[in-house]
Structure formats: structure tokens, C-alpha cells
Design an enzyme around this catalytic site. Sequence first.
Site, PDB file in Angstrom:
ATOM      1  N   LYS A 184       0.836  -1.217   0.000  1.00  0.00           N
ATOM      2  CA  LYS A 184       0.000   0.000   0.000  1.00  0.00           C
ATOM      3  C   LYS A 184       0.866   1.260   0.000  1.00  0.00           C
ATOM      4  O   LYS A 184       0.545   2.259  -0.641  1.00  0.00           O
ATOM      5  CB  LYS A 184      -0.952  -0.004   1.210  1.00  0.00           C
ATOM      6  CG  LYS A 184      -1.809   1.262   1.337  1.00  0.00           C
ATOM      7  CD  LYS A 184      -2.703   1.437   0.131  1.00  0.00           C
ATOM      8  CE  LYS A 184      -3.678   2.572   0.124  1.00  0.00           C
ATOM      9  NZ  LYS A 184      -3.524   3.759   0.865  1.00  0.00           N
ATOM     10  N   ASN A 188       0.864   4.179  -2.834  1.00  0.00           N
ATOM     11  CA  ASN A 188       0.742   5.617  -2.617  1.00  0.00           C
ATOM     12  C   ASN A 188       1.892   6.396  -3.244  1.00  0.00           C
ATOM     13  O   ASN A 188       1.695   7.502  -3.733  1.00  0.00           O
ATOM     14  CB  ASN A 188       0.651   5.918  -1.121  1.00  0.00           C
ATOM     15  CG  ASN A 188      -0.734   5.637  -0.578  1.00  0.00           C
ATOM     16  OD1 ASN A 188      -1.471   4.812  -1.119  1.00  0.00           O
ATOM     17  ND2 ASN A 188      -1.100   6.299   0.505  1.00  0.00           N
TER      18      ASN A 188
HETATM   19  C1  6PG Z   1      -5.926   5.634  -1.128  1.00  0.00           C
HETATM   20  C2  6PG Z   1      -5.116   6.865  -0.805  1.00  0.00           C
HETATM   21  C3  6PG Z   1      -5.178   7.250   0.625  1.00  0.00           C
HETATM   22  C4  6PG Z   1      -4.294   8.447   0.987  1.00  0.00           C
HETATM   23  C5  6PG Z   1      -4.698   9.725   0.386  1.00  0.00           C
HETATM   24  C6  6PG Z   1      -3.992  10.954   0.918  1.00  0.00           C
HETATM   25  O1  6PG Z   1      -5.299   4.731  -1.638  1.00  0.00           O
HETATM   26  O2  6PG Z   1      -7.142   5.615  -0.910  1.00  0.00           O
HETATM   27  O3  6PG Z   1      -3.771   6.607  -1.115  1.00  0.00           O
HETATM   28  O4  6PG Z   1      -4.768   6.136   1.378  1.00  0.00           O
HETATM   29  O5  6PG Z   1      -4.339   8.589   2.351  1.00  0.00           O
HETATM   30  O6  6PG Z   1      -4.530   9.664  -0.978  1.00  0.00           O
HETATM   31  O7  6PG Z   1      -2.621  10.884   0.852  1.00  0.00           O
HETATM   32  P1  6PG Z   1      -1.738  12.189   1.054  1.00  0.00           P
HETATM   33  O8  6PG Z   1      -2.405  13.023   2.093  1.00  0.00           O
HETATM   34  O9  6PG Z   1      -0.394  11.736   1.483  1.00  0.00           O
HETATM   35  O10 6PG Z   1      -1.743  12.863  -0.281  1.00  0.00           O
END
Ligand code: 6PG
Length: 470
Positions: A184, A188
Amino acid sequence: MADTYDFGLVGLGVMGRNFILNVADNGFTAFGNDLDDEKVGALIKEGGDMGKVNASTDVKTFVDALTTPRKIMLLVPAGKVVDIVIESLLPHLDKDDIIIDGGNSFFTDTDRREAYLKEKGINFFGAGVSGGAKGARRGPSIMPGGSREAYQHVKPIFEAVSAKYKGEPCVAYLGPKSAGNYVKMVHNGIEYGLMQLTSEIYDLLKKAGGLSNEELHQTFAQWNKGRLQSFLVEITSEIFEQKDDLGDGELVDKILDKAKQKGTGKWTSQNAMDLGIPVPTIDVAVSMRELSALKEERVKADALYDRPTPSAVDKAEFISKAERALYFAFIITYAQGMHQLADASKEYGYELELGEIAKIWRAGCIIRAALLADITDAYQANEKLENLLLSPFFVEKVKETVGAAREMTAYGAINGIPLAGLSNALTYFDAYTSSRLPLNLIQAQRDYFGSHTYERVDREGIFHTEWEDN
Ligand code: 6PG
């Protein structure tokens, strides 16, 4: 109301509430727990009439309501809260119960928790859940790691609630220990890269192509029908149409250009550095968020320097090149992330199957894209593939698009449009596909000033030279 419940969930924020309702939609009974009365009340109100959902603020009531082995998912903020919730559950649990952390926890925290709970006979899973609130409600991509045997208890529920790609569930057992959280995290990191690249192409289309928000909407919508089809391109097209409720025009133009981050992209980069695997497009995506945060300094600096006026372009041709450049850079970003996963798998003993990972990313998650079906095929054709850039399918795709990436990068450089991700993806490609790089000179310099030694191209061994200081 049911007497016993198949699934427990701690943390009834937006994600938790949506996830538990999804579980109930799929025929399972589910019990929620949160310290907050209002959240418990809201869940009972929303899900109570389904006859399958209940909730309580009391931990013992919650745990006692679950069938054994208990399957308890935590959707709480990563960090200390996870440890606090685990401690609050522990006195009420029985051997073989299962705790699943569905947050973006740092993978070494998951390893620590798994080892700690194993001593107590409790199974611990780190399971990445992607897809935001809508995904949690309608079908996320789920990335679980932990004990393979214990996963069998969780599998029917996860397979039912996950997103489906052509009928196939977007969840699979990924590996032991923190494999799920690690995957995961890299998901990201890729997400950061794709978002950065999309923002650069937007900049080019707007500043050089002169596209209005309506034209940007049309362009991204059109791209979303082709090989760039993806969640991020789709929402980008929708963003350009959103009107501003508080003023004239579209909302996108009123949003402050400072991008925040919660840390998963940074962790991906940091860990890639530890592993010695280059993921420069992800690195630079993190750096650009940091640079964006320096708004006040940027405003001061902007006043001190001139910037070229972007030269005129043929709009239709420019849009077509932008599409190719973006597709090229998307491939490079996935290639870097997958490369990191391959290496981490060896380093941490995850035994990851990259084809399986690409498969469960085809729907539900933020980086879902048509490209992932091709990536799945590439790893299914050769599970030992070191890098996507070595797969025959992607060799063809890259050959077809790299010219546009070069032209766009050059255009940005000459016209003062920062293309950190795109230029970096191109540099990664040029370096990765160079059989000889100029780093022989770095070896010479290291040996010159520090006797660090070097190897030679024409004979085996380690060499050192007494360099002549003229
Ligand atoms: C997901 C996203 C999620 C993540 C947000 C915000 O897969 O649903 O990756 O888990 O928390 O996208 O991430 P940032 O605040 O670091 O941009």
C-alpha cells in the site's frame, strides 16, 4: 438485530462507516465500535434498518458480540492510536482472534505489532485499503499481509466487499508480516508520481496550449476513453468542470497551490533509498509537494526573475503530444514502483507476486488504470521480470511515446514551465537504457580523493591508482 456478528470494525469515521455498510450490503453481519457516541449513533441510524449492523462505544460489548475467531478491522489514524486500540481490545480477545489494521501504517510498525501479538496468540494483519470513502462503500482494493492460514477466515468477507475487475475481486493474500502495508505504501508512492505528472501536463496545456477549463475537461475526458483511462485522469476531467460555489468561474482556479501530504509518498522514497532502488519520479513528486508549500518564498522569488513567454504551439498537435508524454511517464512511474516492490520482496522475505499485485490494482484503488491490465499481463508472461521497461509490450509502447516526452520536456525547459516529474521520468528512462553511464568518472574521483578503489571494464579485480597531482 443479529445475536452474533461476523465482522467487527473499530473507528467509525468516514472510511470505517462506509466499510462496515459495505460488509453488511454483502450479506455479513457487522458490529462497529468507536469512542464517539455520535459516530456510533450515526452508524446505527444509517445501517440499523439493514438488520445486519450494530455498534457500541463499549469495547467489551463490541468484542463479545463477535463470532470467533473474531475478525476485527481497525480503521483509525496510523500511529499511536493503533497501539492504543490494540491494548484496549487485548484483555477481551481469545487465542486465534484476528486484528486487521486497515490504515496507512508504516510497515515496520506492522512488523512490531505482528510479532507482539503473535506471542499472545493473536493474528495481526496489515491491510492497505485504497479507494477513499466511495471505495470503502462500493468496493475498495484491499492489500492484506499476515498469516496465510488466518487469512482464510477473512478471505470470504474481503472478497465480497472488494472492488471487482471483470468479476475478479481486487484483493489477494500478498505475503507475511507487513507485506500488505508495504504494498500500500508503494501504491501511494506511485499515486504521488501520477498526480504530479498530471499536474504538469495540466500546466503545459493551460500555459502553452492555452486550454480553457472547459477544454481541459474535454481533453482529459477524451483521454480517459483511451489508453490513459484511469481513476486519476477521470477525476481530473471532472475537476475542471466544477463550478465555484463561493464565486465566479471554476473552483480549480481558486484552490491554493500548496499540496499537503500525510507521509506515505515520502516513506516510499525513503525506503527506496534504503534499498538502493531508484524511484526518482516518486522522489521528485514528494519534493514538488515540499516546494509547493514554500508559497511565500515562491511569490518573492517570482518577482525577482523573468520568465519566458511560452512560444506558440499548434494546439491539436500539442494536445496529442501531451497525451503521449503522459502515457510514457505513467509507464515509467509504475515501472519504478514495481521495481521497488520486487526488491523489497527479496529484502523483507515477502515473496510478493507482482502479477497478483497489478491484478488487485486494476479496480477500486486510486491508481487503477487501463495500464494495470497490461502490467498484469507483462508479469503473468514473465514473473521474474526485473523492470517493466524490459517487457516486449512496454518496449513498443515506450518507443512510440518517448519522442513526445522529449519534445514536451524540451518545451518546458525552454519556456520556463517546471516539469520535474516528466523530465525526471525521461532521465530515468535514458539512464536505465544506457549500457554505459558517465559514472566511471565518479569512481575515478572517489579513488582520486579517497582511495575508494574502482573496478575495470577489461579485467577482474579491485584497483587503486596513485593519481598524479599536477
Ligand atoms: C488511497 C489513498 C489514501 C491516501 C490519500 C492521501 O489509496 O485511498 O492513497 O490512502 O491517504 O490519498 O494521501 P496524502 O495526504 O499523502 O496525499
